[in-house]
Scaffold this motif. Sequence first.
Motif, PDB file in Angstrom:
ATOM      1  N   ARG A   1       3.686  -8.059  12.604  1.00 44.15           N
ATOM      2  CA  ARG A   1       3.446  -9.506  12.538  1.00 44.15           C
ATOM      3  C   ARG A   1       1.982  -9.855  12.789  1.00 44.15           C
ATOM      4  NH1 ARG A   1       8.607  -9.810  15.997  1.00 44.15           N
ATOM      5  NH2 ARG A   1      10.258 -10.022  14.434  1.00 44.15           N
TER       6      ARG A   1
ATOM      7  N   GLU B   1      -2.582   0.090   0.348  1.00 36.59           N
ATOM      8  CA  GLU B   1      -2.270  -1.351   0.408  1.00 36.59           C
ATOM      9  C   GLU B   1      -0.823  -1.601   0.801  1.00 36.59           C
ATOM     10  OE1 GLU B   1      -5.896  -2.748   0.048  1.00 36.59           O
ATOM     11  OE2 GLU B   1      -4.109  -4.005   0.298  1.00 36.59           O
ATOM     12  N   LYS B   2       0.062  -0.781   0.250  1.00 40.12           N
ATOM     13  CA  LYS B   2       1.499  -0.965   0.495  1.00 40.12           C
ATOM     14  C   LYS B   2       1.799  -0.759   1.979  1.00 40.12           C
ATOM     15  CE  LYS B   2       5.985   0.781  -1.218  1.00 40.12           C
ATOM     16  NZ  LYS B   2       6.325   2.023  -0.496  1.00 40.12           N
TER      17      LYS B   2
ATOM     18  N   LEU C   1      -8.438  -3.190   7.259  1.00 42.13           N
ATOM     19  CA  LEU C   1      -8.011  -4.535   7.610  1.00 42.13           C
ATOM     20  C   LEU C   1      -9.125  -5.562   7.439  1.00 42.13           C
ATOM     21  CD1 LEU C   1      -6.235  -3.521  10.945  1.00 42.13           C
ATOM     22  CD2 LEU C   1      -5.155  -3.886   8.725  1.00 42.13           C
TER      23      LEU C   1
ATOM     24  N   ILE D   1      -0.250  -1.033   4.473  1.00 40.75           N
ATOM     25  CA  ILE D   1      -0.827  -2.121   5.277  1.00 40.75           C
ATOM     26  C   ILE D   1       0.113  -3.320   5.290  1.00 40.75           C
ATOM     27  CG2 ILE D   1      -2.737  -3.751   5.521  1.00 40.75           C
ATOM     28  CD1 ILE D   1      -4.530  -1.666   4.198  1.00 40.75           C
ATOM     29  N   GLU D   2       0.627  -3.650   4.107  1.00 36.24           N
ATOM     30  CA  GLU D   2       1.549  -4.782   4.016  1.00 36.24           C
ATOM     31  C   GLU D   2       2.774  -4.582   4.886  1.00 36.24           C
ATOM     32  OE1 GLU D   2      -0.513  -7.272   2.976  1.00 36.24           O
ATOM     33  OE2 GLU D   2       1.566  -7.943   3.132  1.00 36.24           O
ATOM     34  N   GLU D   3       3.279  -3.350   4.851  1.00 34.95           N
ATOM     35  CA  GLU D   3       4.460  -3.031   5.658  1.00 34.95           C
ATOM     36  C   GLU D   3       4.163  -3.184   7.136  1.00 34.95           C
ATOM     37  OE1 GLU D   3       6.635   0.451   3.631  1.00 34.95           O
ATOM     38  OE2 GLU D   3       6.892   0.785   5.807  1.00 34.95           O
TER      39      GLU D   3
ATOM     40  N   ARG E   1       1.889  -5.015   8.456  1.00 30.90           N
ATOM     41  CA  ARG E   1       1.713  -6.450   8.754  1.00 30.90           C
ATOM     42  C   ARG E   1       3.053  -7.109   9.022  1.00 30.90           C
ATOM     43  NH1 ARG E   1      -3.413  -8.415   8.021  1.00 30.90           N
ATOM     44  NH2 ARG E   1      -4.609  -7.547   6.315  1.00 30.90           N
ATOM     45  N   LYS E   2       4.030  -6.723   8.218  1.00 27.27           N
ATOM     46  CA  LYS E   2       5.353  -7.336   8.376  1.00 27.27           C
ATOM     47  C   LYS E   2       5.977  -6.934   9.707  1.00 27.27           C
ATOM     48  CE  LYS E   2       6.765  -7.034   3.769  1.00 27.27           C
ATOM     49  NZ  LYS E   2       7.492  -5.933   3.159  1.00 27.27           N
TER      50      LYS E   2
END
Lengths: 277, 221
Positions: free
Chosen positions: B220, B209-210, B110, B212-214, B216-217
């Motif tokens: 939030r 990366e994928k 992160l 992490i993005e998930e 994050r969504k």
Amino acid sequence: MCFHSPGSSSSARVTVAVFPGLFSGWDSGSALAHCQLKKDSSGAGLCPVPLFLGSKSLSPAHTPSNRGHGPPTYPEACGNIWNSFDEEFLETQEQLKKLQEEGHLMFQQVPMVEMDGMKLVQTRCILHYIADKHHLFGKNLKERTMIDMYVEGTLDLLETLIMHPFLKPADQKKDLVAMAHKAIALYFPVFEKVLRCSGENFLVGNQLSLADVILLQTILAMEERIPTVLSAFPYLQDYTSRLSEIPTIKRFLEPGSKKKPPPDEQYVKTVYEVFLS
Amino acid sequence: MGKPVLHYFNGRGRMESIRWLLAAAGVEFEEKFIESPEDLDKLKNDGSLMFQQVPMVEIDGMKLVQSRAILNYIATKYNLYGKDAKERVLIDMYTEGVADLGEMLMTLPLTPSDQREAKIALIKDRTKNRYLVAFEKVLKSHGQDYLVGNRLSRADIHMVELLYYIEELDASLLAGFPLLQALKTRISNLPNVKKFLQPGSQRKPPLDEKAIEEARKIFRF
């Protein structure tokens, strides 16, 4: 320097080696973790603030990776067996280096508490040991687990308080708002409900536990910053008053005790000087 | 009672050490993955999350939150927490040290890319010069096969889990710590741990990366 509380006659000697600096468990390249700085209330100089901080690193936006933990000296204060302990204050980097080089600090960090022939480090570890020893950890596994959950949640909130003085002044106001919101929307409602539903004076098992001690510390520290923070929580207000009347706690809350005053600018300045210069 | 149910997203995060401990204790568990913000909201609105956060583990009729509280419960229940207060305090100290380094590793993905190199250097320095050196010293001091009390405890499990993460970062970091390497081998060969280390187990891979993005969504941030 070694401070002895008056009339200490206990056979246990708790030496709390803390840095005269903010107990913030910083871990930067050159810094040492866990120091705490406070001006002595008499203005006599710096004295350590054994305070517990949460053990989470801050988000990557804050560098170096910070962690802070500090046990309040409340558990010691609540111990019926003894409520006196010695404090050895670290005031220079040299002193701390000496402790490190002589192998007294398992992970090169303070706080460190010498008790029962051991040199304990790691805030939670120290807290648990004291709580266990002085029957502040419930009567059985279920109570212990409830206490654990409450303590961990409260420490999350306490950590934001600890880190607050180290934010840039421009960010502090926003942080205070966020902190208040967190306390009011997330943490206090949980404890208000527990007290309301049980009708008891303590969070777990109808007796004083580590959970009460940590929550009391957190509430009082929050009230220093946000005096109205408990305004929507009548049960917590009562609870705070009642706990404060417990003789050992009452003594600890009185002037002249080892409880440390709120952090101020001087304290922050000294931390930076001691750790990051 | 049924098997424990773990509520978290499909990744390591703060649930992985719980998975390791349950696996090492030979406890089968189920997982309900949070895959969307709505999943998390549902748990919150249900009143299932004391502080509106995961991890949450349903076990023995309780909905436990706060990873340390969960780990403490599991360790106690399955006799992985030492035999007395003195052993417990050592286990706690070692566990917290492991957790501190583990936290640095966990948050590394992160870290903003411009700070990453510095953070990695710090982690490597801490690993070698602060943490591994301390734990190697513990093993050397008593010459036993386990960190505390001459028998398996949660400290060994947490330690070995961390050693695997250190190895993922840079295998050369483990050089110079023969006793820790031996501990890693020994623990990895315990039947329950061996099973957990095999492909197809509930052990989670490193964050990409994928993922992490998930996260994050969903969370939030």
